[in-house]
Design an enzyme around this catalytic site. Sequence first.
Site, PDB file in Angstrom:
ATOM      1  N   GLU A 250      -6.919 -12.693  -1.634  1.00 36.63           N
ATOM      2  CA  GLU A 250      -7.759 -12.486  -2.819  1.00 36.63           C
ATOM      3  C   GLU A 250      -7.048 -13.102  -4.014  1.00 36.63           C
ATOM      4  O   GLU A 250      -5.821 -13.200  -4.035  1.00 36.63           O
ATOM      5  CB  GLU A 250      -7.964 -10.982  -3.093  1.00 36.63           C
ATOM      6  CG  GLU A 250      -8.605 -10.212  -1.964  1.00 36.63           C
ATOM      7  CD  GLU A 250      -8.471  -8.702  -2.156  1.00 36.63           C
ATOM      8  OE1 GLU A 250      -7.964  -8.275  -3.220  1.00 36.63           O
ATOM      9  OE2 GLU A 250      -8.857  -7.948  -1.246  1.00 36.63           O
ATOM     10  N   LYS A 252      -5.293 -13.032  -7.487  1.00 36.30           N
ATOM     11  CA  LYS A 252      -4.624 -12.024  -8.311  1.00 36.30           C
ATOM     12  C   LYS A 252      -5.098 -12.248  -9.740  1.00 36.30           C
ATOM     13  O   LYS A 252      -4.648 -13.158 -10.426  1.00 36.30           O
ATOM     14  CB  LYS A 252      -3.103 -12.131  -8.236  1.00 36.30           C
ATOM     15  CG  LYS A 252      -2.429 -10.965  -8.957  1.00 36.30           C
ATOM     16  CD  LYS A 252      -0.936 -11.027  -8.913  1.00 36.30           C
ATOM     17  CE  LYS A 252      -0.352  -9.734  -9.465  1.00 36.30           C
ATOM     18  NZ  LYS A 252      -0.934  -9.306 -10.739  1.00 36.30           N
ATOM     19  N   GLU A 302     -10.339  -4.720 -10.807  1.00 36.51           N
ATOM     20  CA  GLU A 302      -9.683  -5.333 -11.960  1.00 36.51           C
ATOM     21  C   GLU A 302     -10.742  -5.730 -12.979  1.00 36.51           C
ATOM     22  O   GLU A 302     -11.776  -6.312 -12.630  1.00 36.51           O
ATOM     23  CB  GLU A 302      -8.917  -6.581 -11.511  1.00 36.51           C
ATOM     24  CG  GLU A 302      -7.912  -7.085 -12.506  1.00 36.51           C
ATOM     25  CD  GLU A 302      -6.514  -6.527 -12.278  1.00 36.51           C
ATOM     26  OE1 GLU A 302      -5.617  -6.902 -13.055  1.00 36.51           O
ATOM     27  OE2 GLU A 302      -6.331  -5.725 -11.341  1.00 36.51           O
ATOM     28  N   PHE A 342     -12.138  -4.635  -5.443  1.00 34.33           N
ATOM     29  CA  PHE A 342     -11.515  -5.095  -4.203  1.00 34.33           C
ATOM     30  C   PHE A 342     -11.211  -3.984  -3.209  1.00 34.33           C
ATOM     31  O   PHE A 342     -10.712  -4.237  -2.125  1.00 34.33           O
ATOM     32  CB  PHE A 342     -10.239  -5.902  -4.485  1.00 34.33           C
ATOM     33  CG  PHE A 342      -9.267  -5.244  -5.428  1.00 34.33           C
ATOM     34  CD1 PHE A 342      -8.529  -4.141  -5.053  1.00 34.33           C
ATOM     35  CD2 PHE A 342      -9.087  -5.765  -6.705  1.00 34.33           C
ATOM     36  CE1 PHE A 342      -7.620  -3.558  -5.913  1.00 34.33           C
ATOM     37  CE2 PHE A 342      -8.185  -5.191  -7.576  1.00 34.33           C
ATOM     38  CZ  PHE A 342      -7.442  -4.069  -7.179  1.00 34.33           C
ATOM     39  N   ARG A 414       4.426   1.236  -3.164  1.00 35.37           N
ATOM     40  CA  ARG A 414       4.636  -0.211  -3.276  1.00 35.37           C
ATOM     41  C   ARG A 414       5.300  -0.659  -1.981  1.00 35.37           C
ATOM     42  O   ARG A 414       6.470  -0.372  -1.731  1.00 35.37           O
ATOM     43  CB  ARG A 414       5.537  -0.537  -4.464  1.00 35.37           C
ATOM     44  CG  ARG A 414       5.610  -2.021  -4.794  1.00 35.37           C
ATOM     45  CD  ARG A 414       6.643  -2.300  -5.879  1.00 35.37           C
ATOM     46  NE  ARG A 414       6.355  -1.614  -7.110  1.00 35.37           N
ATOM     47  CZ  ARG A 414       5.511  -2.061  -8.041  1.00 35.37           C
ATOM     48  NH1 ARG A 414       4.862  -3.184  -7.849  1.00 35.37           N
ATOM     49  NH2 ARG A 414       5.319  -1.374  -9.153  1.00 35.37           N
ATOM     50  N   LYS A 420       2.103  -9.931  -3.608  1.00 38.22           N
ATOM     51  CA  LYS A 420       1.569 -10.820  -4.634  1.00 38.22           C
ATOM     52  C   LYS A 420       2.399 -12.097  -4.677  1.00 38.22           C
ATOM     53  O   LYS A 420       3.632 -12.060  -4.598  1.00 38.22           O
ATOM     54  CB  LYS A 420       1.550 -10.135  -6.005  1.00 38.22           C
ATOM     55  CG  LYS A 420       2.846  -9.475  -6.431  1.00 38.22           C
ATOM     56  CD  LYS A 420       2.652  -8.648  -7.696  1.00 38.22           C
ATOM     57  CE  LYS A 420       3.913  -7.871  -8.039  1.00 38.22           C
ATOM     58  NZ  LYS A 420       3.748  -6.993  -9.221  1.00 38.22           N
TER      59      LYS A 420
END
Length: 555
Positions: A250, A252, A302, A342, A414, A420
Amino acid sequence: MTYFEDFAKVCSAIEHISGSLEITTNVSNFLKEVSDEELPIVTRFIMGHVFPVWSNKELGLGPNLLYSAISRTSSLPVKRIEELIKETGDVGLALEKAILCGKTHLSLFSESEQLSIKEVYLRFERISELSGKGSQDAKIKNLQYLFSQAKPTEIVYLSRLAIEEMRIGVGEGIVRNAIAEAFGVPSELVERGILLTNDSGLVAITAKKEGKEGLIKLGVMINRPLRMMLAQIGAGINETIKEMGHVAVEWKYDGARVQIHKNENDITIYSRKLEDVTSSLPDLVKSIRTNVLTNCVILDGEAVAIGKNNRPKPFQEILRRFRRKYDVSTTAIEIPLCLNLFDILYLNGDSLIDIPLIKRREKLEKVCDKSVVAKQIITDDPAVVESIYNEALAAGHEGVMLKNPGSPYSPGKRGKNWLKLKPIMETLDLVVIGGEWGEGRRTKFIGSYLLACRDPDTEKFLPIGRVATGITDEQLEDLTKLFKDLIILENGIHVDIEPKIVFEVAFEEIQKSPNYGSGYALRFPRLVNVRTDKSKEDADSIERIEQLYIRQKGR
C-alpha cells in the site's frame, strides 16, 4: 474507604526502591487492599493518569494554575514558589515545602477531614468539566480546596497528579505485572486487555472480579478506541519478500492516522493519540456517511490534505485541521481532506482483529465504497513493489507499507508484520523535556530543546540530545508559545519542560555517549515535524534506539 494519605505513602516508598520486581510487589499489594470502587482509580493514579487514556476528559492544569493554587493555600507569593521549584528541582517537593513554609491550614487539620482517594478523583473530575469564562479561577479554587485538606506528604502527589506526572518509575509494564500478581491472572491477558481497552483501571477490576475468563472476554468495543497497530522500518524490498513470501503493498500516505467508529448515525473520529477530533473534521464525517455502507464498524485509515495540484499538503497543514476549534467550515474548504481506509477492526458486533489481514481486507471492501479504500496489491515480485514505491513518491507521498497478508491486527504493537519503506533520513519520535533560551536576537525564544526517549518499563524519559537545527525564526516563536505554559522550572537559560510534546527528529548517526541518561546521543539532529498528533506514550523507546545503533554498526 482508602485515604489519599495511604496512596501517598505507597508512592513515597516506591520512589526509594530501585528494583522493578520490588516496585511491582508494592503496587500489587496496594491494589489488593483497595475497594472495588477505588481500584480503577488507583490503577490509573499510580501511573499519573486521572482518566482513561481514551477519555475526552482532561484536567487542563498547567504549572501556572498549580502555582497559583498553592500560593493561595500557603500565602506565599508565586515568585517564592518558583524559587522553591528551582531549589528542589521537583514540583511536588517544592509545593510540599511551600505549604510547610507558608501560613497554612495545618494547625487546624483533624483526622476527620482526611482526603479519600475517591474524593480526590471526584474533585479532579469536577475540574475537568470546567470551561469558558471564569473556569481558570474555578480550577484554582478546586485545587486550593484539595491542598487545604491535604497533609504535606499528600501535597507532593496531589500536585504531580494535577499535571499528570508522577515520576515514581511506575509505567504500564509494572502495572501490568502488578495486576497479574495481585489477582492471579496471566500477565499476557492483562497486557491484551490494556491494549484493547486503553483502560488499565477497567482491566484491573475485571481481573479482580472475573479473573482469567473475564479478561478473555474483554474485546473491541464501539466508541472505545483501541491503540493503533504500528509499523517499523523495513530492511528493503527483497529482504521483506524473502521473509514474508507474499506482501500486501500500500502507499504510505503523507497524512494523519485516524480511527473511525460508526454506530448507526453516530460517527466518532479519533486521532493517533486517541483524541476525539470529530468536530474539527466535518468533511470526513460527511464522506463516512456517504461511503461507509454498514451500521456498526471500526475502521483504520489515513486522512490526507490535498492541494490544488492534487498533491498532499505539508503535514503541518493537516494538523491545523485536527486542532481547529473555530471557523471549522472555512478551514475545511481551505484544507480539504481525503480519506484512505486500509483496515477494519470491528463489524456489526464482531471483533476482526484476530483474523488475517487478507480476510479483513475482503470485509473492508464489502462495506466501503472503493473511493475511500486505499489501493492494495498482493505480490511476491520485487519489481511490482518497486513500481508502486516509485508511484507513491511521484504522487508526493512517503513510500510504501509492506504488510504480511496473514497477520492479525495487533493493537499498540510495532512488529515485523507491518513494515514501512521510505527514502528519507531515519527519524525518531522523541519527547521534549527541556530547553535553553536563545542568545542575541533569539533571547526571547527557546532556541534549543532537550529530547528524550521512553523507557517502556518505568515510563521515565531518558535524555538523548538537543536539537536546534531545522527551526526557522517563525517556528521559534510558535514553539516558544507552545512550550511556555509547560515550563516547570527555570534556572538561568535552562528550562525543564513538562513532557507532553513529541518532536520528529532526523539525524545522521546514533553514538554512544555518557553525557545523556539514555547512554546515547544523536549526531547532527534536525527537527522534521512537531508531532502534535502523537502523545508521549508514542515516543520511541530506548530499545528502538539500541536496535538502530546495532543496525547502523552492522553488528
